[in-house]
Design a protein around this motif. Structure first.
Motif, PDB file in Angstrom:
ATOM      1  N   ARG A 141      -6.576   3.463 -12.309  1.00 11.66           N
ATOM      2  CA  ARG A 141      -5.542   3.618 -11.289  1.00 11.66           C
ATOM      3  C   ARG A 141      -4.152   3.595 -11.915  1.00 11.66           C
ATOM      4  NH1 ARG A 141      -8.037  -1.959  -9.421  1.00 11.66           N
ATOM      5  NH2 ARG A 141      -9.580  -1.152 -10.799  1.00 11.66           N
TER       6      ARG A 141
ATOM      7  N   ARG B  84      -1.524   6.320  -6.378  1.00  8.74           N
ATOM      8  CA  ARG B  84      -2.799   5.589  -6.393  1.00  8.74           C
ATOM      9  C   ARG B  84      -3.877   6.400  -5.679  1.00  8.74           C
ATOM     10  NH1 ARG B  84      -5.213   0.210  -6.012  1.00  8.74           N
ATOM     11  NH2 ARG B  84      -7.411   0.748  -6.065  1.00  8.74           N
TER      12      ARG B  84
ATOM     13  N   GLN C  96       0.824  -1.205   0.000  1.00  6.24           N
ATOM     14  CA  GLN C  96       0.000   0.000   0.000  1.00  6.24           C
ATOM     15  C   GLN C  96       0.860   1.258   0.000  1.00  6.24           C
ATOM     16  OE1 GLN C  96      -2.479  -0.966   3.389  1.00  6.24           O
ATOM     17  NE2 GLN C  96      -4.059  -1.845   2.066  1.00  6.24           N
TER      18      GLN C  96
ATOM     19  N   ASP D 173      -2.124  -0.811  -9.024  1.00  4.91           N
ATOM     20  CA  ASP D 173      -2.929  -1.591  -8.089  1.00  4.91           C
ATOM     21  C   ASP D 173      -2.106  -2.816  -7.736  1.00  4.91           C
ATOM     22  OD1 ASP D 173      -5.125  -2.535  -6.596  1.00  4.91           O
ATOM     23  OD2 ASP D 173      -5.878  -3.669  -8.300  1.00  4.91           O
TER      24      ASP D 173
ATOM     25  N   GLU E 298       1.852   1.777  -3.557  1.00  9.20           N
ATOM     26  CA  GLU E 298       0.723   2.373  -4.286  1.00  9.20           C
ATOM     27  C   GLU E 298       0.641   3.873  -4.035  1.00  9.20           C
ATOM     28  OE1 GLU E 298      -2.628  -1.159  -4.625  1.00  9.20           O
ATOM     29  OE2 GLU E 298      -2.649   0.120  -2.845  1.00  9.20           O
TER      30      GLU E 298
END
Length: 174
Positions: free
Chosen positions: A103, A94, A86, A106, A89
């Motif tokens: 996006r 993101r 994350q 991902d 991202e």
């Protein structure tokens, strides 16, 4: 400080991460995500699939995706690996504005060893991967290099999934 003995180190887990991008320089976002993951001290790249171009699923009013899968070995827990994913991202811009929407990148944790987990923030194996050709095709591609017998199981599942014809090789593994 001395390095820990081999039997004191955390065991390594083989995990598979799905990557997808459909905004901007899609290929570059995939490459950058892999580079950032590999820079993490506790993550080592073990294998990668080719890159596949696929039509969007769910929210279809958007550009085609580039999808791939990387296999990594890690001493992190599944939650720690998810947190690192994350963070990658976020570093790559993101935004979570539309469910299944466009996006830059991902990252989905597909498999984490043989772990089965059902937590609010992480379900393993990934709950929808067995019905998505755009996940299974690159997963099998990355997995065949490391776990041929396991890959056969996923290939059998792929035969039962619709949409295989919409998963087109964009670039073979480097």
């Amino acid at each position: 400080m001395n390095a820990p003995d081999a039997d004191e180190r955390e065991p390594l887990i083989l995990a598979y991460i799905g990557l997808g991008s459909n905004i901007g320089d899609r290929s570059n976002y995939l490459s950058e995500a892999i580079r950032l993951l590999a820079e993490e001290e506790s993550i080592e790249l073990a294998s990668r699939s080719g890159i596949y171009e696929t039509e969007p699923v769910g929210y279809v009013d958007q550009d085609a995706f580039l999808n791939m899968v990387v296999a990594v070995t890690t001493s992190l827990s599944s939650s720690e690996l998810l947190e690192r994913m994350q963070r990658v991202e976020q570093r790559l811009g993101r935004k979570r504005e539309i469910h299944w929407g466009p996006r830059t990148i991902d990252l989905d944790l597909l498999l984490f060893g043989d772990v089965h987990q059902d937590a609010p923030d992480l379900i393993l194996p990934h709950p929808r991967m067995m019905e998505r050709a755009f996940v299974l095709v690159p997963l099998i591609d990355a997995m065949e290099k490391l776990e041929a017998a396991r890959a056969r199981t996923y290939r059998e599942q792929l035969e039962r999934v619709e949409g295989k014809e919409g998963v087109i090789v964009w670039k073979k593994t480097c």
